[in-house]
Motif scaffolding. Structure first.
Motif, PDB file in Angstrom:
ATOM      1  N   LEU A  95       0.832  -1.205   0.000  1.00 61.79           N
ATOM      2  CA  LEU A  95       0.000   0.000   0.000  1.00 61.79           C
ATOM      3  C   LEU A  95       0.867   1.255   0.000  1.00 61.79           C
ATOM      4  O   LEU A  95       0.605   2.208  -0.753  1.00 61.79           O
ATOM      5  CB  LEU A  95      -0.923  -0.009   1.221  1.00 61.79           C
ATOM      6  CG  LEU A  95      -1.808   1.224   1.441  1.00 61.79           C
ATOM      7  CD1 LEU A  95      -2.758   1.430   0.267  1.00 61.79           C
ATOM      8  CD2 LEU A  95      -2.578   1.092   2.758  1.00 61.79           C
ATOM      9  N   LEU A  96       1.903   1.262   0.828  1.00 68.17           N
ATOM     10  CA  LEU A  96       2.776   2.431   0.935  1.00 68.17           C
ATOM     11  C   LEU A  96       3.447   2.749  -0.399  1.00 68.17           C
ATOM     12  O   LEU A  96       3.563   3.922  -0.778  1.00 68.17           O
ATOM     13  CB  LEU A  96       3.846   2.192   2.005  1.00 68.17           C
ATOM     14  CG  LEU A  96       3.350   2.059   3.447  1.00 68.17           C
ATOM     15  CD1 LEU A  96       4.500   1.656   4.365  1.00 68.17           C
ATOM     16  CD2 LEU A  96       2.712   3.355   3.929  1.00 68.17           C
ATOM     17  N   LYS A  97       3.869   1.720  -1.105  1.00 65.11           N
ATOM     18  CA  LYS A  97       4.554   1.931  -2.392  1.00 65.11           C
ATOM     19  C   LYS A  97       3.634   2.609  -3.401  1.00 65.11           C
ATOM     20  O   LYS A  97       4.057   3.522  -4.118  1.00 65.11           O
ATOM     21  CB  LYS A  97       5.066   0.599  -2.937  1.00 65.11           C
ATOM     22  CG  LYS A  97       6.280   0.063  -2.200  1.00 65.11           C
ATOM     23  CD  LYS A  97       6.653  -1.346  -2.678  1.00 65.11           C
ATOM     24  CE  LYS A  97       7.831  -1.891  -1.872  1.00 65.11           C
ATOM     25  NZ  LYS A  97       8.143  -3.293  -2.234  1.00 65.11           N
ATOM     26  N   LEU A  98       2.390   2.169  -3.465  1.00 70.28           N
ATOM     27  CA  LEU A  98       1.460   2.769  -4.423  1.00 70.28           C
ATOM     28  C   LEU A  98       1.087   4.192  -4.008  1.00 70.28           C
ATOM     29  O   LEU A  98       1.035   5.097  -4.847  1.00 70.28           O
ATOM     30  CB  LEU A  98       0.206   1.908  -4.573  1.00 70.28           C
ATOM     31  CG  LEU A  98      -0.778   2.375  -5.649  1.00 70.28           C
ATOM     32  CD1 LEU A  98      -0.104   2.451  -7.026  1.00 70.28           C
ATOM     33  CD2 LEU A  98      -1.992   1.438  -5.722  1.00 70.28           C
ATOM     34  N   LEU A  99       0.837   4.396  -2.717  1.00 66.29           N
ATOM     35  CA  LEU A  99       0.522   5.739  -2.239  1.00 66.29           C
ATOM     36  C   LEU A  99       1.670   6.703  -2.524  1.00 66.29           C
ATOM     37  O   LEU A  99       1.464   7.847  -2.948  1.00 66.29           O
ATOM     38  CB  LEU A  99       0.221   5.719  -0.737  1.00 66.29           C
ATOM     39  CG  LEU A  99      -1.087   5.058  -0.292  1.00 66.29           C
ATOM     40  CD1 LEU A  99      -1.116   4.934   1.227  1.00 66.29           C
ATOM     41  CD2 LEU A  99      -2.304   5.846  -0.783  1.00 66.29           C
ATOM     42  N   ASP A 100       2.890   6.230  -2.312  1.00 67.08           N
ATOM     43  CA  ASP A 100       4.066   7.065  -2.560  1.00 67.08           C
ATOM     44  C   ASP A 100       4.255   7.326  -4.058  1.00 67.08           C
ATOM     45  O   ASP A 100       4.500   8.460  -4.471  1.00 67.08           O
ATOM     46  CB  ASP A 100       5.304   6.372  -1.982  1.00 67.08           C
ATOM     47  CG  ASP A 100       6.560   7.210  -2.113  1.00 67.08           C
ATOM     48  OD1 ASP A 100       6.657   8.241  -1.422  1.00 67.08           O
ATOM     49  OD2 ASP A 100       7.440   6.840  -2.923  1.00 67.08           O
ATOM     50  N   LYS A 101       4.100   6.286  -4.850  1.00 66.54           N
ATOM     51  CA  LYS A 101       4.260   6.414  -6.310  1.00 66.54           C
ATOM     52  C   LYS A 101       3.252   7.395  -6.899  1.00 66.54           C
ATOM     53  O   LYS A 101       3.569   8.187  -7.798  1.00 66.54           O
ATOM     54  CB  LYS A 101       4.096   5.041  -6.963  1.00 66.54           C
ATOM     55  CG  LYS A 101       4.217   5.049  -8.481  1.00 66.54           C
ATOM     56  CD  LYS A 101       3.966   3.657  -9.047  1.00 66.54           C
ATOM     57  CE  LYS A 101       3.986   3.674 -10.573  1.00 66.54           C
ATOM     58  NZ  LYS A 101       3.671   2.331 -11.132  1.00 66.54           N
ATOM     59  N   GLU A 102       2.007   7.340  -6.378  1.00 63.97           N
ATOM     60  CA  GLU A 102       0.948   8.199  -6.895  1.00 63.97           C
ATOM     61  C   GLU A 102       0.904   9.565  -6.208  1.00 63.97           C
ATOM     62  O   GLU A 102      -0.022  10.341  -6.426  1.00 63.97           O
ATOM     63  CB  GLU A 102      -0.402   7.495  -6.734  1.00 63.97           C
ATOM     64  CG  GLU A 102      -0.541   6.210  -7.543  1.00 63.97           C
ATOM     65  CD  GLU A 102      -0.485   6.463  -9.050  1.00 63.97           C
ATOM     66  OE1 GLU A 102      -1.017   7.500  -9.486  1.00 63.97           O
ATOM     67  OE2 GLU A 102       0.102   5.631  -9.777  1.00 63.97           O
ATOM     68  N   PRO A 116      12.520   5.389  -0.141  1.00 62.80           N
ATOM     69  CA  PRO A 116      13.287   6.466   0.494  1.00 62.80           C
ATOM     70  C   PRO A 116      12.554   7.803   0.595  1.00 62.80           C
ATOM     71  O   PRO A 116      12.858   8.607   1.478  1.00 62.80           O
ATOM     72  CB  PRO A 116      14.532   6.585  -0.401  1.00 62.80           C
ATOM     73  CG  PRO A 116      14.175   5.917  -1.681  1.00 62.80           C
ATOM     74  CD  PRO A 116      13.197   4.846  -1.328  1.00 62.80           C
ATOM     75  N   SER A 117      11.577   8.046  -0.265  1.00 63.16           N
ATOM     76  CA  SER A 117      10.854   9.327  -0.227  1.00 63.16           C
ATOM     77  C   SER A 117       9.688   9.323   0.761  1.00 63.16           C
ATOM     78  O   SER A 117       9.036  10.350   0.972  1.00 63.16           O
ATOM     79  CB  SER A 117      10.334   9.671  -1.628  1.00 63.16           C
ATOM     80  OG  SER A 117       9.498   8.637  -2.124  1.00 63.16           O
ATOM     81  N   LEU A 118       9.420   8.180   1.378  1.00 61.93           N
ATOM     82  CA  LEU A 118       8.295   8.051   2.306  1.00 61.93           C
ATOM     83  C   LEU A 118       8.594   8.752   3.632  1.00 61.93           C
ATOM     84  O   LEU A 118       9.683   8.603   4.195  1.00 61.93           O
ATOM     85  CB  LEU A 118       7.999   6.567   2.552  1.00 61.93           C
ATOM     86  CG  LEU A 118       6.868   6.222   3.524  1.00 61.93           C
ATOM     87  CD1 LEU A 118       5.525   6.625   2.949  1.00 61.93           C
ATOM     88  CD2 LEU A 118       6.884   4.723   3.840  1.00 61.93           C
ATOM     89  N   SER A 119       7.625   9.484   4.148  1.00 65.49           N
ATOM     90  CA  SER A 119       7.745  10.110   5.468  1.00 65.49           C
ATOM     91  C   SER A 119       7.295   9.120   6.533  1.00 65.49           C
ATOM     92  O   SER A 119       6.115   8.766   6.608  1.00 65.49           O
ATOM     93  CB  SER A 119       6.878  11.370   5.537  1.00 65.49           C
ATOM     94  OG  SER A 119       6.851  11.872   6.854  1.00 65.49           O
TER      95      SER A 119
END
Length: 315
Positions: free
Chosen positions: A88-95, A123-126
């Protein structure tokens, strides 16, 4: 932390029906063993929920009605190693959704490992880790006016009795605002052979995981448990939909815990109750949220109908 552990051990082993809280499974060794359990072929729970996160990621976002231009706080209770959540985090971050991820866990070791892997993988995730009791940590969010999405996965709520789960959800709903949501992962009621095999794997990893709690008492409280004189015993009532885990003394014996300056007697075949693993259906979910501000707004289920993620919304 050590004082709480001492108090729990003293209270549990002094009780008529001996018990130990399952939250103390999770030290460094316990964390590693649980990761092994999650990867066992018999342990369907992780695979089933992971399938939902992997194959229905967009549907999760849609069902939660998340908007790219509206900031929200994604708060996970008992984050563990984050394997499922990462999908979920990867898609939220990508979008480019606007959010912060707050993993909360009782185990600082688990949080440190998760933070490290997330820095590498996204790496860009808070990420803002929070260690401690769920409700104590959630208190720190009370002044926030932002939309909140709480993740409580892995059927962790199933470790509570229905009465305790009801109080837990009442307290959780009371700490949230109108429109906030809970994404709740629960194991569904199913056949006895499937459930018991999951809690008594052929490699004995689950047994080692449960017995490690006695190792913790030996190490941290200077107990003298003879680990090989206790055995792991799971039970499951298919009609009731409740699995239970015990450790059973294989002989009459006394155990001394130096930190408590106290001995505890065990009769042969006497049990230590460690954990309840409740299984669910719609009726049970509706029953445990009846006195809360939550209402079911959606539900996602894996392809085998083993596991569901309910979306509960504050209304």
């Amino acid at each position: 932390m050590i004082e709480e552990f001492k108090e729990a051990v003293n209270k549990g082993l002094s009780a008529k029906n001996k018990n130990l809280p399952s939250k103390y499974f999770y030290d460094k060794k316990g964390d590693a063993l649980f990761v092994e359990i999650m990867n066992l072929p018999e342990y369907y729970l992780t695979r089933a929920e992971y399938e939902i996160f992997k194959n229905q990621t967009l549907k999760i976002i849609t069902s939660l009605n998340l908007k790219k231009d509206t900031y929200f706080e994604l708060i996970e209770l008992g984050a563990g190693d984050g394997t499922k959540t990462k999908e979920l985090l990867k898609l939220l971050d990508k979008e480019a959704y606007d959010f912060d991820y707050f993993p909360i866990d009782f185990s600082q070791n688990a949080l440190d490992n998760l933070d490290k892997t997330l820095q590498t993988e996204i790496p860009s995730l808070s990420v803002k880790t929070k260690q401690g009791d769920y409700f104590k940590v959630l208190e720190s969010f009370k002044d926030s006016k932002h939309q909140k999405v709480i993740l409580f996965l892995g059927s962790n709520i199933g470790n509570m009795t229905d009465d305790i789960a009801n109080v837990f959800l009442q307290n959780l709903s009371a700490s949230l605002a109108l429109g906030d949501q809970l994404f709740l992962g629960v194991d569904l009621i199913k056949a006895k052979d499937i459930v018991l095999t999951a809690y008594n794997d052929s490699k004995g990893i689950t047994a080692a995981f449960n017995l490690n709690l006695l190792n913790r008492i030996n190490t941290e409280l200077k107990g003298n448990f003879a680990i090989n004189t206790f055995k792991h015993l799971p039970e499951y009532d298919e009609i009731e939909g409740i699995a239970k885990s015990f450790l059973v003394s294989t002989k009459d014996q006394d155990v001394f815990v130096e930190a408590l300056n106290k001995s505890f007697h065990f009769y042969k075949d006497e049990k230590i109750h460690l954990e309840v693993s409740r299984k669910y259906n719609d009726d049970i979910i509706n029953s445990i949220i009846a006195k809360t501000k939550f209402k079911i707004s959606d539900k996602l289920t894996d392809s085998n109908n083993y596991f569901s993620n309910y979306i509960l919304k504050i209304v």
